[in-house]
Design a protein around this motif. Structure first.
Motif, PDB file in Angstrom:
ATOM      1  N   GLY A  84      10.028  -6.641  10.725  1.00 21.98           N
ATOM      2  CA  GLY A  84       9.322  -7.819  11.201  1.00 21.98           C
ATOM      3  C   GLY A  84       8.262  -8.293  10.232  1.00 21.98           C
ATOM      4  N   THR A  85       7.875  -7.458   9.288  1.00 22.62           N
ATOM      5  CA  THR A  85       6.868  -7.827   8.293  1.00 22.62           C
ATOM      6  C   THR A  85       7.464  -8.653   7.161  1.00 22.62           C
ATOM      7  OG1 THR A  85       7.268  -5.831   6.965  1.00 22.62           O
ATOM      8  CG2 THR A  85       5.645  -5.678   8.744  1.00 22.62           C
ATOM      9  N   GLY A  86       8.798  -8.539   6.978  1.00 17.82           N
ATOM     10  CA  GLY A  86       9.431  -9.176   5.835  1.00 17.82           C
ATOM     11  C   GLY A  86       9.189  -8.423   4.543  1.00 17.82           C
ATOM     12  N   CYS A  87       8.665  -7.217   4.651  1.00 13.06           N
ATOM     13  CA  CYS A  87       8.306  -6.422   3.468  1.00 13.06           C
ATOM     14  C   CYS A  87       9.097  -5.119   3.379  1.00 13.06           C
ATOM     15  CB  CYS A  87       6.813  -6.108   3.482  1.00 13.06           C
ATOM     16  SG  CYS A  87       5.764  -7.576   3.442  1.00 13.06           S
ATOM     17  N   GLY A  88      10.153  -4.993   4.177  1.00 18.82           N
ATOM     18  CA  GLY A  88      11.021  -3.830   4.052  1.00 18.82           C
ATOM     19  C   GLY A  88      10.938  -2.835   5.183  1.00 18.82           C
ATOM     20  N   ASN A  89       9.782  -2.693   5.804  1.00 21.62           N
ATOM     21  CA  ASN A  89       9.632  -1.737   6.901  1.00 21.62           C
ATOM     22  C   ASN A  89       8.485  -2.142   7.804  1.00 21.62           C
ATOM     23  OD1 ASN A  89       7.077  -0.517   5.923  1.00 21.62           O
ATOM     24  ND2 ASN A  89       8.325   0.394   4.305  1.00 21.62           N
ATOM     25  N   GLU A  90       8.360  -1.449   8.922  1.00 17.82           N
ATOM     26  CA  GLU A  90       7.213  -1.595   9.827  1.00 17.82           C
ATOM     27  C   GLU A  90       6.669  -0.199  10.118  1.00 17.82           C
ATOM     28  OE1 GLU A  90       8.105  -3.527  13.499  1.00 17.82           O
ATOM     29  OE2 GLU A  90       9.237  -5.146  12.547  1.00 17.82           O
ATOM     30  N   THR A 106       0.821  -1.209   0.000  1.00 17.62           N
ATOM     31  CA  THR A 106       0.000   0.000   0.000  1.00 17.62           C
ATOM     32  C   THR A 106       0.858   1.263   0.000  1.00 17.62           C
ATOM     33  OG1 THR A 106      -1.662  -1.197   1.288  1.00 17.62           O
ATOM     34  CG2 THR A 106      -1.861   1.211   1.203  1.00 17.62           C
ATOM     35  N   SER A 107       0.420   2.243  -0.785  1.00 17.55           N
ATOM     36  CA  SER A 107       1.084   3.549  -0.793  1.00 17.55           C
ATOM     37  C   SER A 107       0.181   4.651  -0.246  1.00 17.55           C
ATOM     38  CB  SER A 107       1.517   3.919  -2.216  1.00 17.55           C
ATOM     39  OG  SER A 107       0.397   3.946  -3.099  1.00 17.55           O
ATOM     40  N   THR A 111       4.411  -0.339   4.350  1.00 18.42           N
ATOM     41  CA  THR A 111       3.985   0.419   3.169  1.00 18.42           C
ATOM     42  C   THR A 111       4.867   0.084   1.979  1.00 18.42           C
ATOM     43  OG1 THR A 111       5.435   2.361   3.325  1.00 18.42           O
ATOM     44  CG2 THR A 111       3.468   2.339   4.738  1.00 18.42           C
ATOM     45  N   ALA A 112       4.516   0.650   0.836  1.00 22.96           N
ATOM     46  CA  ALA A 112       5.247   0.424  -0.407  1.00 22.96           C
ATOM     47  C   ALA A 112       6.571   1.174  -0.460  1.00 22.96           C
ATOM     48  CB  ALA A 112       4.378   0.844  -1.601  1.00 22.96           C
ATOM     49  N   GLU A 113       6.881   1.981   0.557  1.00 20.75           N
ATOM     50  CA  GLU A 113       8.136   2.734   0.524  1.00 20.75           C
ATOM     51  C   GLU A 113       9.358   1.860   0.820  1.00 20.75           C
ATOM     52  OE1 GLU A 113       7.459   7.315   1.384  1.00 20.75           O
ATOM     53  OE2 GLU A 113       6.827   6.115   3.102  1.00 20.75           O
ATOM     54  N   GLY A 114       9.133   0.640   1.306  1.00 20.58           N
ATOM     55  CA  GLY A 114      10.211  -0.312   1.457  1.00 20.58           C
ATOM     56  C   GLY A 114      11.256   0.077   2.487  1.00 20.58           C
ATOM     57  N   ASP A 115      12.467  -0.503   2.341  1.00 22.92           N
ATOM     58  CA  ASP A 115      13.538  -0.281   3.306  1.00 22.92           C
ATOM     59  C   ASP A 115      14.372   0.936   2.913  1.00 22.92           C
ATOM     60  OD1 ASP A 115      15.081  -1.163   1.177  1.00 22.92           O
ATOM     61  OD2 ASP A 115      15.505  -3.129   2.045  1.00 22.92           O
ATOM     62  N   HIS A 116      15.631   0.981   3.355  1.00 19.72           N
ATOM     63  CA  HIS A 116      16.480   2.142   3.108  1.00 19.72           C
ATOM     64  C   HIS A 116      16.767   2.357   1.626  1.00 19.72           C
ATOM     65  CE1 HIS A 116      19.181  -1.321   3.312  1.00 19.72           C
ATOM     66  NE2 HIS A 116      20.071  -0.619   2.614  1.00 19.72           N
ATOM     67  N   ARG A 117      16.497   1.346   0.805  1.00 25.39           N
ATOM     68  CA  ARG A 117      16.719   1.492  -0.634  1.00 25.39           C
ATOM     69  C   ARG A 117      15.488   2.018  -1.351  1.00 25.39           C
ATOM     70  NH1 ARG A 117      18.562  -4.651  -1.066  1.00 25.39           N
ATOM     71  NH2 ARG A 117      16.806  -4.684   0.413  1.00 25.39           N
TER      72      ARG A 117
END
Length: 500
Positions: A454-460, A376-377, A421-427
């Motif tokens: 913890g989500t495995g999707c890049g961020n929480e 989600t964005s 969210t769709a913003e992901g991790d530091h990348r």
């Protein structure tokens, strides 16, 4: 040779002594500075609760929460008994100087945080620190007589107050005729012939609103926004600007954890319509004539739920749905008197339709097709790829679908994804949340460049943060009121804090 070595050791010892002294002095200044800022933010939060209404109160409490977190990070750097004793003495000295309620609360919160740190170190690394713990307990008793008539002195109390405040705050609150009301509502709202834009960015130093005629335009009209004491930036422009595309640029601190970039266009976290996940936001006309007033939801015990993907349900030719409705919202209303689509669902005896994520999402996350919608964005905008076009049509077409499903006897449940969210991790690129309040919306690691995952999707999402929790509640209430949604299924709900 010996004399030279001795002189060198002496110089080294003196240098170390100076370094330790400078470090101690620097820490003491930081500690007092953090406690003073926390007292200030506590004072402003109390005043906002009394004066500025729910929106301002929640934002002010968010700043207070950030101040408490900053102090926790500073005290987490303490390791030795000497450092703990210095910190304890600084807090003691502060306690003797308190003159008002906010300072009293800041004193007690500081003592609570230090005590928690010492307990942790005593239990895991150095049992001898129990002596420091006993000294702090004595310090607490010393000031008990000075701490009477406290109101909400700990973080838990303040968060509970926030929850009560957030519960009465909605993105769809009935507009009042004052400009103050226009500024309070986050997002873009057309009110009394004007269009009001508001976005939350408490640490930003400058926010500019950019308006565009077309979605692909790279140059728009800039408007400098004004910041309120609660950290909400606003701009009111004359005219009903329906169909206008917009975005923001934000500047602010460049210290670790913040991702302000005045050259990057950000979409609105509260956008009611957006061009894909990474495009511009749209001022959209949300008016709609509902005809589902007689619909009654089935009792929970009687619910027969069918989970479906909006696009997949009618994308294949076997559905019998032709263009332009094939694979989109309106396609799901076909087949009433047949054995396909709605007719098929009726034959199955289904009475609840659970839609897989229809919040605006990234269809190509990290370069990989993200068909299911779990990136989600925008939590207030319907997915535009399921509509006939991408300039706001999704709002009316999704309402048409839900209205039609209700009239055919089906309740509608949404699958919602508030854990990441769709913003992901530091990348990942800053689309909206990262660019406005990265440390507020996300759980960051000690190295604040990186995100908990913890989500495995890049961020929480940092749901325990007041404004993040408020955003979630606002979104849920918005979909219930604006789209007549009957319920929600929470993806990875355990990531969301219990209070929210």
């Amino acid at each position: 040779m010996y004399k030279t070595s001795a002189r060198g050791y002496l110089c080294l010892a003196l240098a170390l002594l100076v370094s330790v002294t400078l470090f101690a002095n620097d820490f003491e200044k930081q500690l007092l500075g953090n406690i003073n800022r926390m007292a200030r933010d506590m004072h402003l939060a109390s005043r906002a609760i009394n004066e500025s209404g729910n929106e301002g109160a929640v934002a002010a409490l968010s700043r207070e929460s950030a101040s408490v977190d900053n102090l926790k990070r500073l005290i987490a750097s303490l390791e030795t008994a000497d450092q703990i004793e210095r910190a304890s003495q600084q807090i003691r000295m502060y306690g003797y100087r308190v003159t008002n309620q906010a300072e009293k609360r800041a004193f007690e919160e500081s003592l609570n945080i230090l005590e928690s740190r010492v307990k942790y170190l005593a239990q895991t690394e150095n049992p001898q620190l129990m002596a420091n713990l006993n000294a702090m307990q004595a310090l607490r008793k010393e000031f008990e007589g000075k701490q009477q008539n406290r109101v909400g002195t700990n973080v838990s109390d303040r968060m509970q107050l926030l929850a009560r405040t957030s519960a009465t705050t909605s993105a769809t609150a009935a507009p009042r005729k004052t400009s103050r009301s226009s500024e309070a509502q986050l997002g873009a709202h057309v009110i009394n012939g004007n269009t009001a834009f508001s976005v939350y960015a408490p640490d930003a130093t400058e926010i500019k609103l950019h308006l565009f005629k077309n979605a692909a335009d790279t140059k728009g009209v800039e408007h400098l926004m004004t910041k309120s004491a609660a950290g909400i930036w606003h701009k009111i422009l004359p005219g009903e600007l329906y169909g206008t595309y917009y975005g923001f640029t934000a500047d602010g601190p460049k210290t670790p954890g913040f991702l302000f970039d005045p050259a990057r266009l950000l979409s609105d976290p509260y956008a009611f319509a957006n061009v894909d996940h990474d495009g511009k936001s749209i001022v959209v006309d949300r008016s709609f004539k509902w005809t589902d007033q007689n619909f009654k939801r089935p009792a929970c015990k009687d619910a027969i739920i069918y989970e479906m993907h909006v696009k997949d349900f009618t994308a294949h030719q076997s559905s019998g749905v032709k263009a332009p409705h094939q694979g989109n919202y309106l396609g799901m209303l076909h087949g009433k008197s047949s054995e396909r689509v709605l007719g098929h669902l009726k034959q199955l005896g289904v009475n609840v339709i659970q839609l897989m994520p229809i919040h605006e999402f990234d269809n190509k996350f990290a370069g990989v097709t993200n068909h299911w919608g779990y990136m989600t964005s925008h939590f207030f905008a319907p997915e535009c790829s399921f509509a006939s076009a991408k300039s706001g049509q999704a709002v009316k077409e999704l309402k048409t679908l839900i209205n039609g499903l209700h009239n055919e006897g089906f309740a509608v449940v949404l699958d919602v994804v508030f854990n990441h969210t769709a913003e992901g991790d530091h990348r990942g690129a800053a689309l909206n949340f990262k660019g406005f309040d990265n440390p507020g919306y996300y759980r960051l690691m000690d190295d604040r460049k990186f995100y908990w995952n913890g989500t495995g999707c890049g961020n929480e999402m940092r749901t325990e943060n007041p404004m993040t929790g408020k955003m979630i509640l606002d979104s849920l209430k918005y979909w219930q009121k604006e789209y007549h949604v009957d319920g929600f299924r929470f993806d990875l709900g355990t990531i969301i804090d219990k209070k929210t």
